[in-house]
Design a protein around this motif. Structure first.
Motif, short mmCIF file in Angstrom:
data_model
loop_
_atom_site.label_atom_id
_atom_site.label_comp_id
_atom_site.label_asym_id
_atom_site.label_seq_id
_atom_site.Cartn_x
_atom_site.Cartn_y
_atom_site.Cartn_z
N THR A 125 0.85 -0.94 -0.09
CA THR A 125 -0.14 -0.28 0.28
C THR A 125 1.14 1.06 0.24
O THR A 125 0.37 2.60 -0.61
CB THR A 125 -1.42 -0.20 1.17
N HIS A 126 1.97 0.67 0.58
CA HIS A 126 2.68 2.34 1.16
C HIS A 126 3.44 2.70 -0.30
O HIS A 126 3.59 3.83 -0.99
CB HIS A 126 3.57 2.27 1.73
N LYS A 127 3.88 1.65 -1.08
CA LYS A 127 4.63 1.43 -2.26
C LYS A 127 4.32 2.22 -3.37
O LYS A 127 4.40 3.37 -3.91
CB LYS A 127 5.13 0.27 -2.45
N ILE A 128 2.39 1.81 -3.80
CA ILE A 128 2.44 2.42 -4.12
C ILE A 128 1.33 3.24 -4.53
O ILE A 128 1.38 4.59 -5.39
CB ILE A 128 0.68 1.25 -4.91
N GLU A 129 1.04 4.23 -3.08
CA GLU A 129 0.12 5.64 -2.91
C GLU A 129 1.73 6.89 -3.22
O GLU A 129 1.43 7.56 -4.09
CB GLU A 129 -0.01 4.88 -1.69
N GLN A 130 3.07 6.12 -2.87
CA GLN A 130 4.27 7.03 -2.64
C GLN A 130 4.15 7.31 -3.99
O GLN A 130 4.37 8.17 -5.14
CB GLN A 130 5.81 6.05 -2.27
#
Length: 235
Positions: free
Chosen positions: A123-128
């Motif tokens: 989630t963090h990777k894609i939202e970044q």
């Protein structure tokens, strides 16, 4: 002899790094039930297999396992982009440059435990990267009903499309509210206005005095004022 599906394996930069061979049932065309592992020529880990380059602009689908990806593509009426990755952990490194702003990820929990940290990392990777992600944890499609996974995907698609439809209305409502309502002036603004007015008046008086002094200088003889010593008493 069995027919086989040969899929190219690409790097995040879309360079071909290998192929995966999946045996099929010669009568139905489905994945074969042969007790034979898939054959991979080249490097599979960390790369992906393109399944469908769709025209749907709302979302893309990333599925773990080619079986999941093929099953989803067979039930893809909106013609969405679909790619397959080898393992759940590959979703942490998948290249999203060619994917849509909304990404639906189908994880596979058939043979591996899904840790909350993995969900958080993905989630963090894609939202970044400026995208929205919906993660679905599914069993392998061969061990679940056909409707279970599809229902989860339909729910995710509904949430995405409803959100996108409502965004213009929300923005328009906000613009209308700003247009028809005047915000009260804050005390700070009133104070700033008072300071600005006082400064303007002061400057106007100063330049008026200078102008009058210039007029006196050119039209009247200079006056000699008596000099006084400091402390001298005057009357």
């Amino acid at each position: 002899n069995h027919p086989a599906l040969i899929a190219k394996i690409e790097t995040p930069d879309n360079d071909i790094k290998g192929i995966e061979i999946t045996y099929l049932n010669k009568d139905t065309g489905d994945i074969s039930d042969l007790k034979i592992n898939k054959r991979v020529l080249g490097t599979k880990s960390g790369n992906h297999i393109p399944i469908n380059e769709g025209r749907n602009i709302d979302y893309s689908i990333v599925a773990v396992g080619i079986e999941n990806a093929l099953f989803i593509n067979d039930n893809n009426p909106t013609n969405a982009d679909i790619i397959a990755v080898n393992r759940n952990t590959d979703c942490r490194t998948v290249n999203t440059d060619t994917l849509r702003d909304n990404i639906i990820i189908i994880l596979d929990r058939e043979n591996t435990k899904i840790h909350p940290q993995l969900i958080e990392d993905i989630t963090h990777k894609i939202e970044q990267e400026g995208r929205h992600v919906t993660i679905i944890e599914s069993n392998n499609v061969q061990s679940m009903t056909n409707t279970s996974l599809l229902d989860d995907i339909k729910t995710a698609i509904h949430d995405i499309t409803v959100k996108d439809i409502n965004i213009p209305d929300v923005i328009q409502a906000l613009n209308d509210d700003i247009k028809h309502h005047t915000l009260p002036e804050s005390p700070k603004n009133k104070s700033e206005d008072g300071i600005a007015t006082s400064f303007k008046t002061h400057e106007t008086d100063k330049y008026r005095d200078l102008a009058e002094q210039q007029h006196i200088t050119h039209h009247e003889p200079a006056r000699q004022h008596p000099a006084f010593d400091i402390g001298e008493k005057t009357r």
